[in-house]
Design an enzyme around this catalytic site. Sequence first.
Site, PDB file in Angstrom:
ATOM      1  N   GLU B 181       0.823  -1.220  -0.124  1.00 14.75           N
ATOM      2  CA  GLU B 181      -0.081   0.007  -0.123  1.00 14.75           C
ATOM      3  C   GLU B 181       0.954   1.214  -0.024  1.00 14.75           C
ATOM      4  O   GLU B 181       0.749   2.197  -0.714  1.00 14.75           O
ATOM      5  CB  GLU B 181      -0.754   0.013   1.417  1.00 14.75           C
ATOM      6  CG  GLU B 181      -1.903  -0.864   1.022  1.00 14.75           C
ATOM      7  CD  GLU B 181      -3.068  -0.699  -0.129  1.00 14.75           C
ATOM      8  OE1 GLU B 181      -3.334   0.638  -0.420  1.00 14.75           O
ATOM      9  OE2 GLU B 181      -3.320  -1.878  -0.772  1.00 14.75           O
ATOM     10  N   SER B 465     -52.463 -30.367  34.816  1.00 12.61           N
ATOM     11  CA  SER B 465     -52.044 -31.169  35.966  1.00 12.61           C
ATOM     12  C   SER B 465     -50.564 -30.784  36.332  1.00 12.61           C
ATOM     13  O   SER B 465     -50.138 -31.112  37.638  1.00 12.61           O
ATOM     14  CB  SER B 465     -52.024 -32.675  35.780  1.00 12.61           C
ATOM     15  OG  SER B 465     -53.406 -33.074  35.177  1.00 12.61           O
TER      16      SER B 465
END
Lengths: 151, 777
Positions: B181, B465
């Site tokens: 770069e 239940s």
Amino acid sequence: MPKNRMCLVLGLFLLFLTACVRQVALRVPVGHVSRDHPAETWKETGEGAQQAEKAVPSKSPGEVASVSLMEQARRYLDAGDAESAIRILEQSIALNPYNGRGYYLLAEAWILKKDPKRALSFNRMARSYLKGDAAWEKRIREQYRKIKLIQ
Amino acid sequence: MTGRKGQRWKKAGLFLLFALLVGGITTVLYCFYLSFEIEKRFSGRRWQIPSRVYSDVTLLYPGQRLNKGLFFQKLRDLGYREVPRNPEMPGEMRILPESLALFLKDIKMTGKKRKGFPLLIRFEADQIESLERRDTGQVLPLMEMEPEALMLFFGPEREQRRLVSIDQLPRHLIHAVLAIEDSRFFHHPGIDPIGMARALVTNLLSGGIRQGGSTLTQQLAKNYFLTPKRTFSRKFKEMLIALTMEALYDKKTILEIYLNEIYFGQKGSVSINGIGEAAQFYFGKPAQDLSLDESALLAGLIKAPNRYSPHRHPQAALKRRNRVLRAMFKEGWISGKQLKKAQSLPVRTVGVKRYGKRAPYFMDYVSRQLSRLYPREVLSGMGLTIYTTLDTQVQRAAEKALAHGLARLERRHPELKRLNPSERLQGAILVMHPKTGAILAMVGGRDYSASQFNRITQARRQPGSTIKPFVYLSALDTFTPASLLSNEPRTYTVDGHFWQPKNYKPVFRKHLRLKEALAQSVNLATVDLAMRIGLKKVVETIHKFGFSTPLRPYPAVSLGAFEVIPLELATAYCAFAADGVEPFPLSLKEVYDENGKLVKRKYMTLSSVIPPSKAYLMTSMLQYAVTHGTGRSLSRRGITFPVAGKTGTTNNYRDAWFVGYTPEVLALIWVGFDDNRSTGLTGASAALPIWAELMTAIKHRISRNVFKVPEGIVKKRICVESGQLAWPDICPVTEEEVFLSENVPKRRCTLHGPNYGLRIMRKRWEKWVPETEEGGP
């Protein structure tokens, strides 16, 4: 009465006599069916129940790992690091929910963090799981007094 | 003439000088303004870092049973890569038939930091036999696996990055970036005239834009302050900003900001920014562990991350990587040998894992709690680290068990199938640690993409239940597990209306022991009990367990004819498993800020609701329910360890439930339709098999330990017919029963007795004599 019927009556009579003798002598009658025959008799007190638990010989792998964590936590407590100790002790209790010593140490950590309410709740748990162990009962009582002092 | 000309030149010179002066002053002033802007931007928060949510850590210890399939999957989810040799780097593993070699990754948590090391786990069948460090040979009593990343809180820009410090990065990584770069980065003042000239020549010769002349600083300036639009004025501004930045900050700082800022590609809708995140995304490792070839590949991506993506274009990525390597060699930063070796390596990346939500219903639940603590922008920008209680192995097993269970039901009962996704048969699972209250897994529905409605935390369903244990608990001061209850049909008057409860299936005995009535889930006996102890007391008990839903003292309450939130039902059951202590359900554990400072912690909180002895009595009765009652099919489904539990079925089969537990884990299962249509299924047939599949899968959570007997419990032998204390060896069928020490039956069996043997003989004689007479000759 036929001969075989006579024999049957006689046999039954003898059986009846034997049963009566047993009942009188041992109070053990005939016809007992038990669904489960325990190999050992339970002591019918809570203390007995505790003692029966204590007789369990070996620790499960989770319980062994729980002790290892507790030792780590103790080191954090000794160094005054209550946060880290609590984190480890909660893991220890997750591995062994009946870990009375773990609860005791958790109470210690909360004393260090000056939170008597939480300390008390864990002290109570420790008392419940370490019942019957004189040395630990003493420590738990002392811890209780310590908590009351910061309350 | 000459004088005039000279004057004109002089004027032009003066004008030019003036223009230059004005331009210079303007530029200086503009740079001055820019310096403020740059400082403002850089001194404040440079990046929005999403908060990350993690699962709980996983503990491993010798003797622990494991579901190897789940465990290996967990390792893959943690980013461990399988290698065909012994692992040499963090994140590698090798699975062998009787052992697992892995190189652990580092753990960096506050209160728990660990450098990764090579570990050998030996197995014996499905148990861990030993844990041994391969580097030192040390045998470990315990091992902690790092937590799994579950979710990220993104902001609107959906950027993801992990910040890295330049001091931690390998030199070859920095060289790779600079080589490709901006090789003259350390020699220019922000703009590089030599580089620009070189780029200009290259571009002119090639007849197109082949090379950019921008320095790293210029790229950073463009990313931070400018639009990507290519204009002369933008380029000029870029140069000015670059110069100003270089004047304000040193090279190292600029390079660090650049490496954390730069774009490295896309993961679905999320952009990968910064070298730290890119290293994790492409190679599943921290940037500091990147090798030379990996560093070169990442550096090569900067120019065009999507064109050189190793996932999509591996060949292009390889070419580009080698170009970076050659550039490094050219700069003298690597040797010819290093170049040759790195160039010979293939491109090796980890698979793409999307930032999809794991355990989506659980994450929604956690997010709601977090949103009460922090505003959205804090969660999406402040980089918090959030640890939860989730056990990803349990979660995976729960999701699988629910999917299997519902599909199985639809196969067996085709009438349950619905084409419309919103009308399909639904189910939900909650798994908790009953003592700590930690939520280990939460599956709020069958398919999160079809419905985000969480049936564990948001639904209100009738418990049927499954509420009965709380009715029976209310009676334990006066009744015992051996007390007889009436099973005869009765009509009750409720608000002027007659109500006649019915049993789910015929029970022909007129009286049942309380324990049997609960185990068989007998409605008539339960209502009888509730009416005898008083409905007010039943309602008080239920309220004591923290149910928030409204409840009125009607007889039907004892059969669960009111609504509950499943999470509250599971938490209430925890008290039975945890010696009467009801924990606070925990999902969130710890929150750390981006500097690793603990900012929030949720602790294990206990609230004693019933004495341990009563809790144990309930557990004992619920154990009986799974061995002799409606849950007895568990044993043939592989549940051979001590468990307690209760099935539940509501009116017209709208809801099927099973809540079951061991001392260390509790799971609630619900099956039903969202619109309350009948499923025609019972809790035992629909929910219980799912529970069994889940429990057999989560071996690492099941200790197989028994429920310990607390103080205040005694055992007595009772006559199963009368429910009273048995006459030793007189009562024909006896059973050992547990009682509260303060509520032990005092009377000996009145049905049988000391003269029972005589009475039996007399009865038999009486029966026999007429027979003899009739049968005479």
